[in-house]
Design an enzyme around this catalytic site. Structure first.
Site, PDB file in Angstrom:
ATOM      1  N   GLU A 105      25.034  -1.986   9.150  1.00  0.00           N
ATOM      2  CA  GLU A 105      23.987  -1.443  10.024  1.00  0.00           C
ATOM      3  C   GLU A 105      24.101  -2.045  11.421  1.00  0.00           C
ATOM      4  OE1 GLU A 105      20.933  -2.419   7.079  1.00  0.00           O
ATOM      5  OE2 GLU A 105      20.190  -0.388   7.337  1.00  0.00           O
ATOM      6  N   GLU A 125      22.923  -1.799  -0.927  1.00  0.00           N
ATOM      7  CA  GLU A 125      21.522  -2.156  -1.187  1.00  0.00           C
ATOM      8  C   GLU A 125      20.997  -1.606  -2.510  1.00  0.00           C
ATOM      9  OE1 GLU A 125      22.791  -1.202   1.645  1.00  0.00           O
ATOM     10  OE2 GLU A 125      21.840  -2.178   3.341  1.00  0.00           O
TER      11      GLU A 125
HETATM   12  N1  T1G Z   1      22.333 -12.989   1.273  1.00  0.00           N
HETATM   13  C1  T1G Z   1      22.266 -14.278   0.873  1.00  0.00           C
HETATM   14  N2  T1G Z   1      23.272 -14.932   0.230  1.00  0.00           N
HETATM   15  C2  T1G Z   1      24.395 -14.219  -0.010  1.00  0.00           C
HETATM   16  C3  T1G Z   1      24.535 -12.869   0.372  1.00  0.00           C
HETATM   17  C4  T1G Z   1      23.441 -12.248   1.050  1.00  0.00           C
HETATM   18  N3  T1G Z   1      23.497 -11.005   1.483  1.00  0.00           N
HETATM   19  N4  T1G Z   1      25.765 -12.456  -0.033  1.00  0.00           N
HETATM   20  C5  T1G Z   1      26.360 -13.501  -0.622  1.00  0.00           C
HETATM   21  N5  T1G Z   1      25.540 -14.560  -0.602  1.00  0.00           N
HETATM   22  C6  T1G Z   1      25.850 -15.898  -1.140  1.00  0.00           C
HETATM   23  C7  T1G Z   1      25.993 -15.890  -2.636  1.00  0.00           C
HETATM   24  O1  T1G Z   1      24.713 -16.050  -3.245  1.00  0.00           O
HETATM   25  C8  T1G Z   1      26.896 -17.088  -2.850  1.00  0.00           C
HETATM   26  O2  T1G Z   1      26.078 -18.254  -2.700  1.00  0.00           O
HETATM   27  C9  T1G Z   1      27.821 -17.067  -1.644  1.00  0.00           C
HETATM   28  O3  T1G Z   1      27.132 -16.289  -0.646  1.00  0.00           O
HETATM   29  C10 T1G Z   1      29.160 -16.422  -1.936  1.00  0.00           C
HETATM   30  O4  T1G Z   1      28.858 -15.141  -2.523  1.00  0.00           O
HETATM   31  C11 T1G Z   1      18.465  -4.804   5.644  1.00  0.00           C
HETATM   32  C12 T1G Z   1      18.299  -4.805   2.972  1.00  0.00           C
HETATM   33  C13 T1G Z   1      29.894 -10.591   0.313  1.00  0.00           C
HETATM   34  C14 T1G Z   1      31.235  -9.364  -1.429  1.00  0.00           C
HETATM   35  O5  T1G Z   1      24.327  -6.760  -1.093  1.00  0.00           O
HETATM   36  O6  T1G Z   1      28.435  -8.532  -2.365  1.00  0.00           O
HETATM   37  O7  T1G Z   1      21.468  -6.035   3.934  1.00  0.00           O
HETATM   38  O8  T1G Z   1      26.401 -19.161  -5.032  1.00  0.00           O
HETATM   39  O9  T1G Z   1      29.924 -15.663  -4.759  1.00  0.00           O
HETATM   40  O10 T1G Z   1      32.495 -13.135  -4.663  1.00  0.00           O
HETATM   41  O11 T1G Z   1      19.520  -2.846   4.996  1.00  0.00           O
HETATM   42  O12 T1G Z   1      28.623 -11.980  -1.923  1.00  0.00           O
HETATM   43  O13 T1G Z   1      27.830 -19.976  -3.122  1.00  0.00           O
HETATM   44  O14 T1G Z   1      25.362 -20.549  -3.218  1.00  0.00           O
HETATM   45  O15 T1G Z   1      29.277 -13.280  -4.109  1.00  0.00           O
HETATM   46  O16 T1G Z   1      33.434 -13.666  -2.340  1.00  0.00           O
HETATM   47  C15 T1G Z   1      23.205  -6.233   1.368  1.00  0.00           C
HETATM   48  C16 T1G Z   1      25.916  -9.113  -1.255  1.00  0.00           C
HETATM   49  C17 T1G Z   1      22.048  -7.171   1.401  1.00  0.00           C
HETATM   50  C18 T1G Z   1      26.147  -8.010  -0.243  1.00  0.00           C
HETATM   51  C19 T1G Z   1      31.288 -11.850  -1.271  1.00  0.00           C
HETATM   52  N6  T1G Z   1      24.423  -6.974   1.138  1.00  0.00           N
HETATM   53  N7  T1G Z   1      27.038 -10.031  -1.325  1.00  0.00           N
HETATM   54  O17 T1G Z   1      31.623 -11.967  -2.630  1.00  0.00           O
HETATM   55  O18 T1G Z   1      31.198 -14.455  -2.953  1.00  0.00           O
HETATM   56  S1  T1G Z   1      20.496  -6.338   1.613  1.00  0.00           S
HETATM   57  C20 T1G Z   1      24.887  -7.196  -0.113  1.00  0.00           C
HETATM   58  C21 T1G Z   1      28.209  -9.649  -1.944  1.00  0.00           C
HETATM   59  C22 T1G Z   1      20.620  -5.674   3.165  1.00  0.00           C
HETATM   60  C23 T1G Z   1      19.631  -4.257   4.915  1.00  0.00           C
HETATM   61  C24 T1G Z   1      19.654  -4.587   3.486  1.00  0.00           C
HETATM   62  C25 T1G Z   1      29.243 -10.726  -2.086  1.00  0.00           C
HETATM   63  C26 T1G Z   1      30.405 -10.621  -1.089  1.00  0.00           C
HETATM   64  P1  T1G Z   1      26.433 -19.584  -3.573  1.00  0.00           P
HETATM   65  P2  T1G Z   1      29.795 -14.605  -3.701  1.00  0.00           P
HETATM   66  P3  T1G Z   1      32.283 -13.318  -3.188  1.00  0.00           P
END
Ligand code: T1G
Length: 696
Positions: A105, A125
């Site tokens: 976004e 999301e």
């Molecule tokens: N927020 C907070 N922490 C996050 C995070 C996030 N979006 N994404 C990852 N982490 C943390 C995760 O908990 C872990 O922490 C570390 O980063 C490594 O993640 C407004 C509402 C990017 C593909 O859904 O898909 O944006 O355990 O183990 O396997 O419209 O993380 O090390 O303490 O998964 O290499 C939308 C979610 C959010 C993407 C990387 N975004 N993340 O994968 O590492 S809502 C997502 C992932 C939003 C807007 C909306 C994956 C990754 P810790 P990991 P990875």
């Protein structure tokens, strides 16, 4: 300048760098820092264009999911996104890694987007029970068209940079260094006098998009989104994008985003997001525990499980020595594996050459001597303690020092198996779930003497083969089966009270389960359940316990594999069988159990309370490290819908006092044998606490 956002100017182009490990999530500090950098850029006469780039492993991976349980803090991401787009000077997003959710976004608010070829972009999301709440539902359709945008938002799956370029999301693929390439790209835009491009000012291509389109879309997504709240809200946002002005449609997006964020579905799905990462954290096995090298694997047993297990390692290019006791059994097993791959070739997921290359990684043998160099040996033989002990005694003789010896047992005592070897510290359980090459869950069973580096190695191996490894302790059924048996027990007992198998299954299906308990029993095999129950030393002393299952087994009605079980099977189609109800009524009469009216609510409540009560015992016995680990087991191995979050968070959502009262209600009716509240449940209910707060 903020700690997480850096601003500098190079050849009259501003470079705004976000540096907020691990994934540059758009938390408050990143939002504020970016806002300030945009303000600075706007005023900076030395900079005529800007590049927004991230340090570390990836471009912004989304909003900070951990912030959603607290009130949003200005600057809101939607406002920051608009602030970027409103900048009168060109801003270029430079993407690597995964630009997801709020990350994409933010990139779409920039006026141009470039990326390295390995980058991916998406709006995942929906997997969190949300929708893109910072204009994504309105900007993406303006770039890709409505259909492609809906496909991306409803599936939640990212697309490659190449596909993104083809769809209009990315303007330029950068070869070589991203920062250098992005600066050159920005300079070329300036040279061409390119103006700011504001997606919010663009129209959505309405060609072919009418009410039928959206209704048809709702129909075709039904199977994959059944029961989930967010997908319908996403479709409504797409409808608004077509029928309303950008501003009015954005209001629809904001309202529906808030509804999604507040929903129990999203709270459950966000819980699972963190829970599935928390499982890797083991109290007494720190992240830096040394791991053993796994460069060669051996699997013992070429049956359905052994074949499926083998495929996991072949998928990551690891050679597997596959051992069977007979050449015939070996060839049968190889044929099953080959057939699975032929299916993938038919679906276009691999080609013939890849099939042969993969099969060539298997070294079939009937000789234990061939296992001597394996780093990891996984036993997947018949679920019988005597047989397993023989296998492990043999492994102890032939395997090299340091080899990890794993059993795929689904319930037997791993410590007893380990004791037949001189190296119990190298023995661990790897409980795969059928089909083993598909199901994500892997219960990693820690024996009393299992070494820490063996645990660390197998947890890392689980991730390498794209499984979710959950560390569990030794008890009958470990975590999943131990809690699933009481759930099915209640279904079996309700049959004796006159409730039909198909009604019980419908209630469970409508609640969100992938399949009802009777369909699961037919799929796994009634004989499997019957055998497990007969192997269970502490099996309840109750003739009614799994009575219908036992009688059907005596009739050799094992389920799908024999064409009859709880249902009659016409191919894969399950047809209700009146005879099962007659059998249940007959057995009930003999047991003195009277038929009674059972409401839909009671059907689900009894099954879930039985599971939750067992889960409380599992927790207090230390068989699972934390309640969220149990939730991960059920969301990934038992078809429990992600919008319920898992049995323990579901109990927390119901309120443990309500669960406790329900269990006492059944205790009054049925007695203590099945309905004695677990002490931990009683304690937390009385203290007004939750499983999530509890730590052993
Ligand atoms: N927020 C907070 N922490 C996050 C995070 C996030 N979006 N994404 C990852 N982490 C943390 C995760 O908990 C872990 O922490 C570390 O980063 C490594 O993640 C407004 C509402 C990017 C593909 O859904 O898909 O944006 O355990 O183990 O396997 O419209 O993380 O090390 O303490 O998964 O290499 C939308 C979610 C959010 C993407 C990387 N975004 N993340 O994968 O590492 S809502 C997502 C992932 C939003 C807007 C909306 C994956 C990754 P810790 P990991 P990875």
């Amino acid at each position: 300048m903020s700690k997480v956002v850096n601003y500098e100017v190079e050849n009259n182009i501003a470079v705004i760098t976000i540096d907020s490990p691990p994934v540059n999530a758009m938390g408050y500090l990143v939002r504020q820092g970016t806002w300030d950098a945009i303000e600075q850029f706007e005023k900076d006469t030395a900079a005529t264009a800007a590049v927004l780039i991230c340090a570390g492993r990836t471009f912004i991976a989304g909003a900070d999911i951990s912030e959603f349980n607290a009130p949003p803090k200005d600057p809101w991401l939607p406002d920051l996104v608009q602030r970027i787009e409103d900048c009168p000077k060109v801003i270029v997003a430079a993407i690597h890694g995964t630009a997801l959710g709020g990350g994409l976004e933010t990139a779409m608010a920039c006026h141009y987007r470039c990326a390295v070829a390995s980058a991916k972009v998406g709006l995942p999301e929906v997997t969190l029970g949300l929708l893109s709440g910072a204009s994504g539902t309105q900007r993406l359709p303006r770039l890709t068209g409505v259909k492609k945008a809906l496909d991306m938002m409803i599936s939640g799956k990212p697309i490659s940079a190449a596909e993104a370029k083809e769809s209009g999301v990315i303007d330029e693929i950068i070869e070589g260094d991203l920062r250098e390439g992005a600066l050159a790209y920005a300079a070329s835009l300036l040279k061409e006098n390119s103006s700011v491009r504001q997606l919010s000012k663009m129209d959505v291509d309405k060609e072919g998009i009418n009410d039928e389109f959206f209704n048809d879309y709702r129909q075709q997504m039904q199977k994959q989104t059944r029961g989930f709240f967010a997908p319908e809200q996403i479709v409504k946002c797409a409808e608004a994008a077509v029928s309303k002005s950008y501003e009015d449609a954005l209001k629809v997006e904001r309202d529906l985003f808030t509804e999604c964020r507040e929903s129990t579905h999203s709270q459950a799905q966000r819980h699972l997001f963190f829970a599935e990462r928390e499982v890797a954290k083991i109290t007494d096995v720190p992240k830096d525990t040394p791991k053993r090298d796994i460069n060669s694997v051996a699997v013992i047993g070429a049956g359905t499980m052994g074949g499926g297990i083998t495929m996991n390692f072949l998928a990551i290019g690891l050679p597997v020595t596959l051992l069977e006791v007979s050449q015939e059994g070996l060839e049968r097993g190889l044929a099953i594996i080959r057939k699975n791959y032929e299916g993938m070739v038919k679906k276009g997921r691999m080609n013939e050459d890849q099939l042969e290359e993969t099969m060539a990684l298997i070294k079939p043998t009937t000789s234990y001597a061939d296992l001597s160099e394996a780093d990891l040996v996984i036993e997947a033989v018949f679920e019988n303690m005597a047989v397993k002990k023989e296998v492990f005694a043999e492994l102890d003789k032939v395997c090299k020092q340091g080899a990890i010896l794993a059993s795929n047992t689904s319930s037997l005592d791993l410590n007893e198996i380990a004791e037949v070897t001189a190296r119990p510290e190298d023995v661990i359980g790897l409980h795969f779930f059928a089909p083993a090459n598909v199901m994500r869950l892997l219960e990693i069973v820690r024996g009393a003497k299992t070494a820490r580096d063996v645990i660390a190695t197998t947890m890392a191996m689980a991730k390498a083969i794209r499984k979710i490894g959950v560390l569990v302790g030794v008890c009958f059924g470990f975590v999943g089966n131990r809690m699933f048996f009481p759930y099915v027990r209640e279904a079996q007992l309700m049959l004796l009270e006159g409730v039909s198998a198909e009604r019980i299954d419908k209630v469970a299906f409508d609640w969100g389960m992938a399949m009802g308990p009777n369909s699961v029993v037919d799929l796994s095999g009634l004989d499997v359940f019957n055998k497990l129950n007969s192997e269970w030393a502490d099996r309840p002393d109750d003739p009614a316990y799994y009575r219908v299952c036992s009688v059907l087994c005596e009739m050799e009605r094992y389920g799908q594999k024999t064409g009859r079980g709880m249902y009659i099977y016409e191919g894969r189609k399950a047809v209700a069988d009146e005879e099962v109800s007659e059998i249940a009524a007959r057995e009930a009469k003999a047991l003195g159990i009277e038929a009674r009216e059972v409401s839909d609510e009671e059907i689900m409540e009894r099954m879930m309370c039985a599971m939750i009560n067992e889960g409380a015992l599992v927790l207090e016995e230390g068989i699972a490290q934390r309640s969220s680990d149990i939730d991960v087991v059920f969301a990934n191995g038992y078809g429990m819908p992600r919008f319920r979050g898992g049995p323990m968070i579901y109990a927390d959502t119901l309120g443990l006092d309500n669960v406790y009262q329900a269990i006492n209600k059944y205790r009054e009716r049925y007695g203590d044998l099945y309905w004695t509240p677990a002490p931990l449940l009683e304690q937390l209910a009385k203290e007004g606490k939750t499983f999530s707060e509890w730590k052993k």
